[in-house]
Scaffold this motif. Structure first.
Motif, PDB file in Angstrom:
ATOM      1  N   ALA A 223       0.837  -1.206   0.000  1.00  0.00           N
ATOM      2  CA  ALA A 223       0.000   0.000   0.000  1.00  0.00           C
ATOM      3  C   ALA A 223       0.871   1.255   0.000  1.00  0.00           C
ATOM      4  CB  ALA A 223      -0.930  -0.005   1.215  1.00  0.00           C
ATOM      5  N   LYS A 224       1.942   1.221   0.770  1.00  0.00           N
ATOM      6  CA  LYS A 224       2.873   2.357   0.786  1.00  0.00           C
ATOM      7  C   LYS A 224       3.504   2.551  -0.583  1.00  0.00           C
ATOM      8  CE  LYS A 224       6.856   4.193   3.305  1.00  0.00           C
ATOM      9  NZ  LYS A 224       7.838   3.938   4.418  1.00  0.00           N
ATOM     10  N   LYS A 225       3.903   1.455  -1.214  1.00  0.00           N
ATOM     11  CA  LYS A 225       4.514   1.552  -2.540  1.00  0.00           C
ATOM     12  C   LYS A 225       3.520   2.074  -3.578  1.00  0.00           C
ATOM     13  CE  LYS A 225       7.938  -2.146  -1.905  1.00  0.00           C
ATOM     14  NZ  LYS A 225       8.353  -3.516  -2.324  1.00  0.00           N
ATOM     15  N   GLN A 226       2.269   1.644  -3.451  1.00  0.00           N
ATOM     16  CA  GLN A 226       1.244   2.025  -4.421  1.00  0.00           C
ATOM     17  C   GLN A 226       0.665   3.419  -4.151  1.00  0.00           C
ATOM     18  OE1 GLN A 226       0.207   0.441  -7.109  1.00  0.00           O
ATOM     19  NE2 GLN A 226       0.991  -1.632  -6.866  1.00  0.00           N
ATOM     20  N   GLY A 227       0.988   3.993  -2.986  1.00  0.00           N
ATOM     21  CA  GLY A 227       0.458   5.312  -2.652  1.00  0.00           C
ATOM     22  C   GLY A 227      -1.019   5.297  -2.333  1.00  0.00           C
ATOM     23  N   ILE A 228      -1.484   4.221  -1.693  1.00  0.00           N
ATOM     24  CA  ILE A 228      -2.885   4.103  -1.323  1.00  0.00           C
ATOM     25  C   ILE A 228      -2.952   3.767   0.165  1.00  0.00           C
ATOM     26  CG2 ILE A 228      -3.032   1.650  -1.959  1.00  0.00           C
ATOM     27  CD1 ILE A 228      -5.902   2.182  -2.905  1.00  0.00           C
ATOM     28  N   SER A 229      -3.860   4.387   0.882  1.00  0.00           N
ATOM     29  CA  SER A 229      -3.950   4.142   2.319  1.00  0.00           C
ATOM     30  C   SER A 229      -4.667   2.832   2.587  1.00  0.00           C
ATOM     31  CB  SER A 229      -4.678   5.292   3.011  1.00  0.00           C
ATOM     32  OG  SER A 229      -6.015   5.395   2.547  1.00  0.00           O
ATOM     33  N   PHE A 230      -4.414   2.267   3.777  1.00  0.00           N
ATOM     34  CA  PHE A 230      -5.156   1.071   4.176  1.00  0.00           C
ATOM     35  C   PHE A 230      -5.707   1.264   5.579  1.00  0.00           C
ATOM     36  CE2 PHE A 230      -1.081   0.070   6.000  1.00  0.00           C
ATOM     37  CZ  PHE A 230      -1.296  -0.830   7.041  1.00  0.00           C
ATOM     38  N   VAL A 231      -6.896   0.726   5.800  1.00  0.00           N
ATOM     39  CA  VAL A 231      -7.639   0.913   7.045  1.00  0.00           C
ATOM     40  C   VAL A 231      -8.316  -0.415   7.377  1.00  0.00           C
ATOM     41  CG1 VAL A 231      -8.112   3.306   6.340  1.00  0.00           C
ATOM     42  CG2 VAL A 231      -9.864   1.554   6.003  1.00  0.00           C
ATOM     43  N   GLY A 232      -9.017  -0.458   8.512  1.00  0.00           N
ATOM     44  CA  GLY A 232      -9.841  -1.621   8.796  1.00  0.00           C
ATOM     45  C   GLY A 232      -9.674  -2.147  10.201  1.00  0.00           C
ATOM     46  N   HIS A 233      -9.931  -3.447  10.352  1.00  0.00           N
ATOM     47  CA  HIS A 233      -9.772  -4.114  11.632  1.00  0.00           C
ATOM     48  C   HIS A 233      -8.290  -4.346  11.898  1.00  0.00           C
ATOM     49  CE1 HIS A 233     -14.062  -6.025  11.745  1.00  0.00           C
ATOM     50  NE2 HIS A 233     -14.062  -4.872  11.094  1.00  0.00           N
ATOM     51  N   VAL A 234      -7.901  -4.258  13.154  1.00  0.00           N
ATOM     52  CA  VAL A 234      -6.561  -4.701  13.509  1.00  0.00           C
ATOM     53  C   VAL A 234      -6.598  -6.227  13.529  1.00  0.00           C
ATOM     54  CG1 VAL A 234      -4.786  -4.745  15.293  1.00  0.00           C
ATOM     55  CG2 VAL A 234      -6.075  -2.635  14.851  1.00  0.00           C
ATOM     56  N   PRO A 235      -5.818  -6.899  12.687  1.00  0.00           N
ATOM     57  CA  PRO A 235      -5.872  -8.368  12.656  1.00  0.00           C
ATOM     58  C   PRO A 235      -5.511  -8.991  14.002  1.00  0.00           C
ATOM     59  CG  PRO A 235      -4.733  -7.518  10.730  1.00  0.00           C
ATOM     60  CD  PRO A 235      -4.912  -6.359  11.670  1.00  0.00           C
ATOM     61  N   LEU A 236      -6.025 -10.193  14.232  1.00  0.00           N
ATOM     62  CA  LEU A 236      -5.720 -10.921  15.457  1.00  0.00           C
ATOM     63  C   LEU A 236      -4.238 -11.249  15.558  1.00  0.00           C
ATOM     64  CD1 LEU A 236      -8.728 -13.409  15.464  1.00  0.00           C
ATOM     65  CD2 LEU A 236      -8.451 -11.385  16.903  1.00  0.00           C
ATOM     66  N   SER A 237      -3.541 -11.198  14.432  1.00  0.00           N
ATOM     67  CA  SER A 237      -2.135 -11.610  14.398  1.00  0.00           C
ATOM     68  C   SER A 237      -1.164 -10.526  14.844  1.00  0.00           C
ATOM     69  CB  SER A 237      -1.768 -12.049  12.973  1.00  0.00           C
ATOM     70  OG  SER A 237      -1.975 -10.978  12.058  1.00  0.00           O
TER      71      SER A 237
END
Length: 594
Positions: free
Chosen positions: A196-210
């Motif tokens: 996402a950083k490389k593509q210049g797009i933000s990411f959001v959502g649930h914090v994964p259990l991992s």
């Protein structure tokens, strides 16, 4: 690929395309006179102001006695009233095109859609062209989940390469941001973050259990939804809690049966509250603030989980604005069919702790956004945003801070502070005129006199007309239930004939939306009546020939019935309409490998 009803995220159900209530063409100039302006910048309210709008932008804000009223302007007399920016709901799952006007009727002029489908991009174009009444939209990718995905139709990734490809595909198909889910393994999650950083797009959502909340923040996740991962990170035994949820995730992946919370988390949940630490909250808040990680608590959803056993919910007057296919499963006594009295008692405690955490985060400077998770049970489109503002004040935010969580903060989060979010010259004219001061009582945001969206004026009479129209649409009888009874008594051919006859003779009496047929078809699949399901999905293809989802569903029915060739043909047709249909791609790969 059915969009299944659920208690954490409802499907993105698509309604029939019907005429919308539309405003009069926007006046060249609109003048709001003698109004108290609450601009949401944090400045004090300014009484007796005159706001001038030309086209779809604010061009002047002046003292009432100093304002010049242009000739032929549309004048809105607003003495004793209060003007605020248009509101944003930052966590939405639309229930259909017909119900988008509910947002406008409640002063919600912008929404962030948290599971993207191709239909939404078309809706956005129609809204921007003035052909459809609805809010501005910020649209997510499909949900990206791990090997044991929770929701059918979401993107399942099992390798770092697949995770990167999912981000690339989201960017190619026009998603405004990427949505991650909590079943993602660590390697796949961090691959998404890096790509996402490389593509210049933000990411959001649930914090994964991992991963921990701190790790997700450091990885660049821009917003956390529903406070997932927050309370474990605020415990003095946070490492132990993380290990428990990681063990649950490993079991889910091994079994292929995903759960939101496994036995490890359930066994430690009381400990999580008992070991809550204000010092840990302060340390986590410092991390979130430093990284610019926003929180979208969706208290409206969390309150439903905690108080879903309240029978009074069945009397909520807002139920009349939603169709029975949405509200039919909203049983407060059962919620998701798994809640016990002990679960509800615990979640009431957790809800109070969530309020405390958000209040502390606000004081520490962490960004807070108002979102509802509409349309989960009792998370009502448009109406629910006002519920959310009330919960934010309960959490300790001032009325101004709560208002900013739905105005200025979304603008900053989306990088649109120059366009929206405050009442200032040069901003887009998305405004709400109130009968009472929201800084005295945040509940006054419900007291709407007029909504202005993109310069178009919707007075109280027009808003009431919008609500009446939606209520009428919601009262339609579900055609799927009618057809199911006929199918049981007379067979699928009779049910198909009944659909065609009723659509011709009583088009306004029944809900003929696509998902009525999709839901009926999957109901038959679950009963292993594959031939009947095929007949219903073929009718859906006939009624909605431009829907990739209906071809995808027909393909699944053929596959379940053992007809590999027709399954392949219909998955291919689905992909012709929507090349980003990852379910279709995976099913084709599976079928071709056989």
């Amino acid at each position: 690929m059915r969009r299944l009803c659920g208690w954490f995220i409802l499907p993105l159900l698509l309604s029939s395309l019907v005429a919308q209530t539309s405003p009069n063409a926007p006046q060249n100039v609109v003048v709001i006179r003698h109004v108290t302006v609450i601009d949401a910048t944090g400045a004090p309210a300014r009484p007796d102001m005159t706001v001038t709008i030309a086209g779809d932008h604010i061009t002047s804000i002046a003292k009432g006695s100093q304002a010049v009223i242009p000739k032929d302007a549309q004048v809105v007399e607003a003495a004793g009233k209060f003007l605020i920016p248009g509101l944003w709901d930052m966590h939405v799952h639309p229930i259909g095109k017909d119900y988008l006007p509910l947002f406008i009727a409640n002063g919600v002029t912008g929404i962030r859609i948290m599971w993207g489908f191709p239909d939404y991009y078309e809706w956005r174009k129609q809204i921007e062209a003035g052909q459809l009444l609805g809010p501005g939209m910020w649209i997510a990718s499909p949900i990206i989940d791990g090997p044991a995905r929770y929701w059918p139709g979401s993107v399942s990734v099992s390798t770092e390469q697949q995770a990167r490809q999912a981000v690339d595909m989201a960017k190619q198909h026009g998603a405004d941001f990427v949505k991650v889910y909590q079943g993602l393994p660590r390697e796949e999650y961090f691959a998404i973050a890096d790509e996402a950083k490389k593509q210049g797009i933000s990411f959001v959502g649930h914090v994964p259990l991992s991963v921990s909340a701190q790790e997700a923040s450091h990885a660049g996740q821009k917003s956390f939804e529903h406070l997932v991962g927050i309370l474990p990170a605020c415990s003095t035994r946070d490492a132990e809690l993380l290990q428990a949820q990681q063990a649950d995730l490993a079991d889910d992946i091994a079994s292929g049966k995903p759960k939101f919370w496994g036995p490890g988390v359930k066994e430690t949940r009381e400990m999580m509250l008992d070991t809550y630490s204000p010092e840990k909250v302060a340390a986590l808040s410092a991390v979130l603030k430093s990284n610019g990680t926003w929180q979208v608590p969706t208290f409206t959803l969390l309150h439903m989980f905690a108080y879903g056993d309240d029978p009074a919910l069945l009397k909520d007057v807002r139920l009349k604005y939603l169709p029975i296919r949405i509200t039919g499963g909203w049983d407060p006594a059962a919620v998701d069919g798994k809640h016990t009295r002990e679960d509800f008692a615990y979640e009431k405690e957790e809800f109070q702790k969530d309020l405390e955490v958000v209040g502390a985060m606000q004081k520490a400077g962490v960004g807070i956004l108002a979102g509802t998770d509409t349309a989960n049970p009792y998370c009502f489109p448009g109406f629910g945003l006002h519920d959310e503002l009330g919960y934010l004040v309960q959490a300790g935010l001032t009325p101004m801070q709560a208002l900013q969580a739905a105005t200025l903060n979304p603008a900053r989060f989306l990088g649109r502070e120059q366009d929206v979010g405050t009442v200032e010259v040069g901003k887009i004219a998305d405004l709400v005129l109130l009968d009472a001061n929201p800084l005295d009582n945040i509940g006054n945001t419900r007291k709407i006199d007029t909504v202005i969206h993109g310069g178009r004026v919707y007075d109280r009479s027009t808003l009431d007309g919008i609500l009446a129209k939606v209520q009428d649409l919601a009262s339609r009888k579900p055609i799927g239930e009618t057809m199911f009874k006929t199918l049981q008594e007379k067979g699928a051919d009779a049910a198909v004939a009944q659909y065609r006859e009723l659509k011709t003779t009583q088009p306004a009496a029944y809900d003929f939306s696509e998902n009525e047929l999709i839901d009926l078809g999957y109901r038959l699949i679950h009963m292993k009546k594959f031939v009947d399901a095929i007949a219903i999905f073929k009718l859906s293809v006939e009624a909605y020939p431009r829907s990739y989802n209906t071809y995808d569903s027909l393909a699944e029915a053929y596959m379940d019935d053992g007809d590999k060739q027709l399954a392949i043909e219909n998955y291919q047709k689905s992909l012709q309409i929507n090349p980003g249909n990852t379910n279709g791609l995976k099913m084709l790969e599976k079928l071709n490998a056989q």
